[in-house]
Structures are given as structure tokens and as C-alpha cells.
Design an enzyme around this catalytic site. Structure first.
Site, mmCIF file in Angstrom:
data_model
loop_
_atom_site.group_PDB
_atom_site.id
_atom_site.type_symbol
_atom_site.label_atom_id
_atom_site.label_comp_id
_atom_site.label_asym_id
_atom_site.label_seq_id
_atom_site.Cartn_x
_atom_site.Cartn_y
_atom_site.Cartn_z
ATOM 1 N N GLY A 97 -6.142 5.199 -1.621
ATOM 2 C CA GLY A 97 -5.522 4.379 -0.592
ATOM 3 C C GLY A 97 -5.878 4.901 0.782
ATOM 4 O O GLY A 97 -6.950 5.455 0.997
ATOM 5 N N GLU A 98 -4.975 4.714 1.734
ATOM 6 C CA GLU A 98 -5.119 5.171 3.124
ATOM 7 C C GLU A 98 -6.157 4.386 3.919
ATOM 8 O O GLU A 98 -6.269 4.551 5.125
ATOM 9 C CB GLU A 98 -5.496 6.656 3.207
ATOM 10 C CG GLU A 98 -4.505 7.620 2.610
ATOM 11 C CD GLU A 98 -4.943 9.075 2.796
ATOM 12 O OE1 GLU A 98 -5.987 9.322 3.451
ATOM 13 O OE2 GLU A 98 -4.250 9.967 2.292
#
Length: 356
Positions: free
Chosen positions: A316-317
Site C-alpha cells: 500500500g502507501e
């Protein structure tokens, strides 16, 4: 001041003539037609985006990371303490997280945006906080519809402001403990899939706790009864502030006629919402990587998308979006820097599209 309705109404259609010109130019480059595969189709897609003025190009690059906590964390659907959201957001301001390293490599700036962290404000983080965490979707809605609409508009405006300052390629990312649960709920609603088909391990949830996570997603949908034909209804009932924020980036970039690189599973859920809210968004979305999260294939199939990278990633991120930015730049370089067949007096026979 522009309303959300006006913003959605003003999303431009792709420039079909510019795309046709781009295809003709690419077919005349120093190679067999079609031999650079999806790099060619990506360049044509970019050429059709009005914000790029009819030609594939990349100016400034930005990854917008939406950070928020989730009330559903209380249901035992995540292994990390809730405070990790705030800790990692602070780490992002120091450039030490995965997305920051990959974005720096790609020459992109990371914008860390607090849309609902359950902690005190963090220095260096853009403050768009709606509340300290959203509601627990297992017992009620994540937020009110008005909160969702206001955040969509605020993030869209922020995105358009960046476009006015020279950003032409956006990436979306998120940060929030337990956020794969609302993402799975959204994917379940939009695709009509059972929760068991789309619920995965998230940030290393033990297999023994997966059944509970599936049950939580089913309860959230049963209690809130989100309307799959109303993207804002789904976001507000079983989503989260970070998912709303990513959706807002997509709406804002599309309004400016500019591309958005998706990230992984969380961004797929937001893309489903964005395309339901405004189908005109779809041509501006570029899938970066194939998330290793369980529901990825179902979500991508519903979006009719095939990502460019298969890296078994699930961080993610915005990490996948940052990693794919050089691919977009490569498509532009191909378009502008390759020589032309005519200049080299090369005439290819018909049927050479698959030559190597």
C-alpha cells in the site's frame, strides 16, 4: 466556489483526434507496428488526456497518501496497533517509508495528508482531517454522506491546485490500520461478490482470524445496506476517510484531464467508487501493479484493468504507483525520442505487428 456536482459535470472526455494522431505517429516509429505492446497503448491513452495538450508527457509527479484510522479496527480485523497509522505518517514526513523511497527514486513528491488519523496533528502532514477516525462499519456507517461529499470536494480541489502548479502525473496511496476491511466491503458491494471471495490477510492477519474478518464485512454490508449504484453512498456507509480521499484524487485529476496511477487493492476499491460516481473518470486511471491481496483479481476484472507490474506487492502507501511512474515516462520517451521509419527509408510489409 465550485461544487462537487459542477466538478463531476466538467470532467472532459478524452480527445479522440489526438489519440488517433498519436497512434499514427507511433506506427511510423523505427520498429514494427505494435512491437512495443502496452507501452504503445499507454502513450495513446496519455495523448488523449486534455491536460497533457495532445501529447504524451510528464511534468512534475506527485503521490498523494491519504491517512486515516478506522473504527472497525475494534473488531479485531488487524494485527497492528491503531497508533501505527500516526507513527507511519510521521515517518513519511521523514522520507523513510516504502513509498517515500520509491517516489524519490522516481523523482516524485509524496504528499502526506491526514484525512482522519486518530491522534494529535502531526507536523509536516497536510491537515484535511474530518474526524479522529471514522465510524465502525460493523455497527453503523463510516461517516455521513455530507462528510464524504465535503472530503471528495476538498481533495479534488487540492489535486487541481497541484495540477495548476505543474503536476501532470498523480499517484494515489493510503495509510490506515484495518483499512483492507472497508476496502473489501466496498469491492464486495460494487462487484456483487461474497465477502469470502474478496477478504484477504491485509497486513499479515493470521489465517485463524480471517473468518472473523469475513464476518465483519458481511455484517457491515447487512447493517448499512449500501447502494452499489451510488458510489458516495457506498463510501460513506462501508468505506473510510482514506478511501474517500483517494477517490477525490481520481475525480480531481480527471477534472484536470490528467492521469492517475492506481496503487493496490485499496485503490481498486476507490477506483470502483470513482467510476460509479463519474464514469468519465475511467480513461484517466492507469493500473500500476497487481496487488497480492485476495480480492484484487475480482476488483480489477470489474474495472476491466490489467496492471503493468506483477510484483507480489501488498504494502500500500502508493508504493506501486511510485514504482510504475518510470513506465509512464518510458511511454513518453518512446513517443518523442524514437526515430521514424520514413527517415530511414524503411518500408515494412503489411502484417508485421507481431515482429520482434
Amino acid at each position: 466556489m465550485q461544487t462537487l456536482h459542477a466538478l463531476l459535470r466538467d470532467i472532459p472526455a478524452p480527445d479522440a483526434e489526438a489519440m488517433a494522431r498519436a497512434q499514427q505517429h507511433i506506427d511510423g516509429l523505427l520498429k514494427p507496428p505494435g512491437s512495443l505492446g502496452r507501452l504503445e497503448t499507454l502513450a495513446v491513452q496519455l495523448a488523449g488526456m486534455p491536460g497533457l495538450n495532445g501529447t504524451p508527457q510528464v511534468g512534475e509527479k506527485a503521490v498523494l497518501v491519504m491517512c486515516a484510522d478506522h473504527g472497525v479496527w475494534d473488531e479485531g480485523v488487524a494485527v497492528s496497533p491503531k497508533i501505527v497509522t500516526a507513527i507511519q505518517a510521521a515517518n513519511m514526513t521523514q522520507g523513510t517509508t516504502g513509498v517515500c523511497v520509491l517516489a524519490a527514486q522516481a523523482g516524485a513528491k509524496v504528499h502526506v495528508i491526514d484525512v482522519g488519523i486518530d491522534a494529535e496533528p502531526i507536523p509536516g502532514v497536510v491537515n484535511m482531517r474530518v474526524a479522529r477516525g471514522c465510524g465502525n462499519i460493523a455497527v453503523g456507517p463510516a461517516m455521513s454522506r455530507s462528510q464524504a461529499e465535503a472530503l471528495l470536494l476538498e481533495v479534488s480541489r487540492y489535486t487541481c491546485d497541484l495540477a495548476q502548479r505543474g503536476v501532470t502525473l498523480f499517484g494515489v496511496g493510503e495509510l490506515g490500520m484495518a483499512n483492507t476491511t472497508p476496502a473489501a466491503a466496498m469491492v464486495s458491494v460494487f462487484t456483487g461478490s461474497d465477502a469470502k471471495e474478496v477478504v484477504g490477510i491485509g497486513a499479515n492477519l493470521p489465517p485463524s482470524r480471517i473468518d472473523n474478518k469475513v464476518d465483519v464485512v458481511r455484517r457491515a454490508i447487512a447493517i448499512n445496506q449500501p447502494n452499489p449504484r451510488d458510489g458516495i453512498d457506498v463510501l460513506s456507509k462501508v468505506g473510510g476517510f482514506d478511501l474517500v480521499g483517494m477517490t477525490g484524487v481520481m475525480l480531481g485529476a480527471a477534472r484536470c484531464g490528467l492521469p492517475v496511477l492506481l496503487d493496490g487493492f485499496l485503490s481498486y476499491s476507490a477506483a470502483l467508487a470513482a467510476c460509479q460516481i463519474a464514469p468519465a473518470v475511467r480513461p484517466y486511471l492507469i493500473p500500476s501493479h497487481f496487488s497480492a491481496e485476495k480480492g484484487a483479481r475480482i476488483a480489477l476484472a470489474h474495472l476491466s484493468m490489467e496492471p503493468y507490474l506483477h510484483m507480489a506487492m501488498r504494502l500500500g502507501e502508493g508504493s506501486g504507483a511510485a514504482l510504475a511512474m518510470p513506465i509512464v515516462e518510458a511511454a513518453c520517451a518512446m513517443f518523442h525520442n524514437m526515430g521514424e521509419l520514413a527517415a530511414s527509408n524503411i518500408v515494412l510489409p503489411e502484417g508485421n505487428a507481431n515482429a520482434t
